[in-house]
Design an enzyme around this catalytic site. Structure first.
Site, short mmCIF file in Angstrom:
data_model
loop_
_atom_site.label_atom_id
_atom_site.label_comp_id
_atom_site.label_asym_id
_atom_site.label_seq_id
_atom_site.Cartn_x
_atom_site.Cartn_y
_atom_site.Cartn_z
N ASP A 93 0.82 -1.21 0.00
CA ASP A 93 0.00 0.00 0.00
C ASP A 93 0.86 1.26 0.00
OD1 ASP A 93 -2.28 -1.47 -0.07
OD2 ASP A 93 -2.90 -1.07 2.00
N ASN B 191 -4.49 8.68 2.17
CA ASN B 191 -4.87 8.03 3.42
C ASN B 191 -5.17 9.03 4.53
OD1 ASN B 191 -4.99 5.33 2.86
ND2 ASN B 191 -3.11 4.77 3.92
N ASP C 11 -1.32 12.63 22.20
CA ASP C 11 -0.12 12.48 21.37
C ASP C 11 -0.29 13.10 19.99
OD1 ASP C 11 0.87 11.14 23.49
OD2 ASP C 11 1.01 9.18 22.52
N SER D 166 -5.70 5.31 11.42
CA SER D 166 -6.93 5.65 12.14
C SER D 166 -7.54 4.41 12.79
CB SER D 166 -7.94 6.31 11.19
OG SER D 166 -9.15 6.57 11.85
N LEU D 167 -7.60 3.32 12.06
CA LEU D 167 -8.17 2.08 12.60
C LEU D 167 -7.34 1.58 13.78
CD1 LEU D 167 -10.25 -0.22 12.35
CD2 LEU D 167 -8.68 -1.35 10.76
N GLN E 274 4.55 9.16 4.86
CA GLN E 274 5.74 9.19 4.00
C GLN E 274 6.41 10.55 3.91
OE1 GLN E 274 4.23 7.66 0.26
NE2 GLN E 274 4.35 5.53 0.96
#
Length: 257
Positions: free
Chosen positions: A33, A104, A134, A148-149, A204
């Site tokens: 991904d 994303n 955080d 997120s998950l 990234q």
């Protein structure tokens, strides 16, 4: 949708990357991904459809395995495929003349500092909450199965027209993920922190900023197009990747564990 015959030009081996992108009907991305996220950033506003070939592990974005690629390419050439349009987020830092685009997520965190940060969050200039923790993940539906998950956010179907805000390790138990319409303009303000704040794009691209800082996140004007099989749905992929309905004890026995 069939490939455009008039755009099939001979491309020399020494063509530049922009020339390759401009003259391509489809971009094939080999990897995980992360490779597809990098490819999406390269394609940018050109919106050339991307076909992901999974050489990684989980691979939510990749569509086919290396063993399936040749048969599926034949289908693509015949027009037997579909294209999914995925939302892209655009982030900007006040006072800086640069935009950041994410398929994303956009993540704002404390850049390795041991101290929590206070993130004032506004939706369309209306105060929402000050997250203390955080950091904060602002994700597209595509990114809902990523960071997120892992931080407790919901799984969101890619066709949903929403943006998800998920706090990272909030120091208030009542601070929960929030889902807002995709036409929302999200404004983040951090007035004080002893060290830099880190803005990360799709895990990234990193950019450090010094507080006080104001970051705006909204839906970008362009989308990312992903090539998908006609016979496989998002929910098929979700069940397979997350192993829903499988008894992991049986799978372990099969593998001799």
């Amino acid at each position: 949708m069939k490939l455009k015959k008039d755009s099939r030009k001979k491309i020399e081996s020494q063509a530049t990357l922009p020339e390759l992108l401009e003259n391509s009907d489809v971009i094939v991305s080999f990897g995980g991904d992360g490779t597809i996220l990098s490819t999406a950033r390269l394609v940018g506003e050109r919106e050339v459809p991307i076909l992901g070939v999974n050489l990684g592990k989980l691979g939510f974005l990749a569509e086919v395995s290396p063993e399936e690629i040749f048969e599926f390419i034949k289908k693509v050439c015949k027009g037997n495929y579909r294209v999914e349009e995925r939302m892209v987020l655009e982030a900007s830092v006040k006072g800086e003349n640069k935009k950041y685009f994410a398929l994303n997520d956009i993540v704002i965190d404390r850049a390795g500092s041991p101290r929590v940060i206070n993130i004032e969050t506004y939706i369309n200039d209306e105060y929402l909450i000050t997250y203390t923790g955080d950091g904060l993940i602002i994700s597209t539906p595509t990114g809902s199965t990523a960071y997120s998950l892992a931080s407790g956010g919901p799984i969101v179907a890619p066709s949903s027209r929403v943006i998800t805000l998920t706090p990272i390790c909030p120091h208030t138990l009542t601070a929960r993920p929030v889902v807002v319409p995709d036409d929302s303009i999200i404004k983040i303000q951090i007035e004080f922190h002893e060290k830099d704040i880190l803005l990360t794009v799709d895990g990234q691209v990193e950019h450090k900023v010094k507080p006080p800082v104001e970051i705006t996140v909204k839906k970008a004007d362009h989308k990312v197009k992903l090539i998908k099989r006609l016979e496989v749905t998002y929910f098929d992929v979700l069940r397979s990747k997350l192993m829903w309905g499988m008894d992991l004890r049986i799978e372990k026995n099969k593998n001799g564990e």
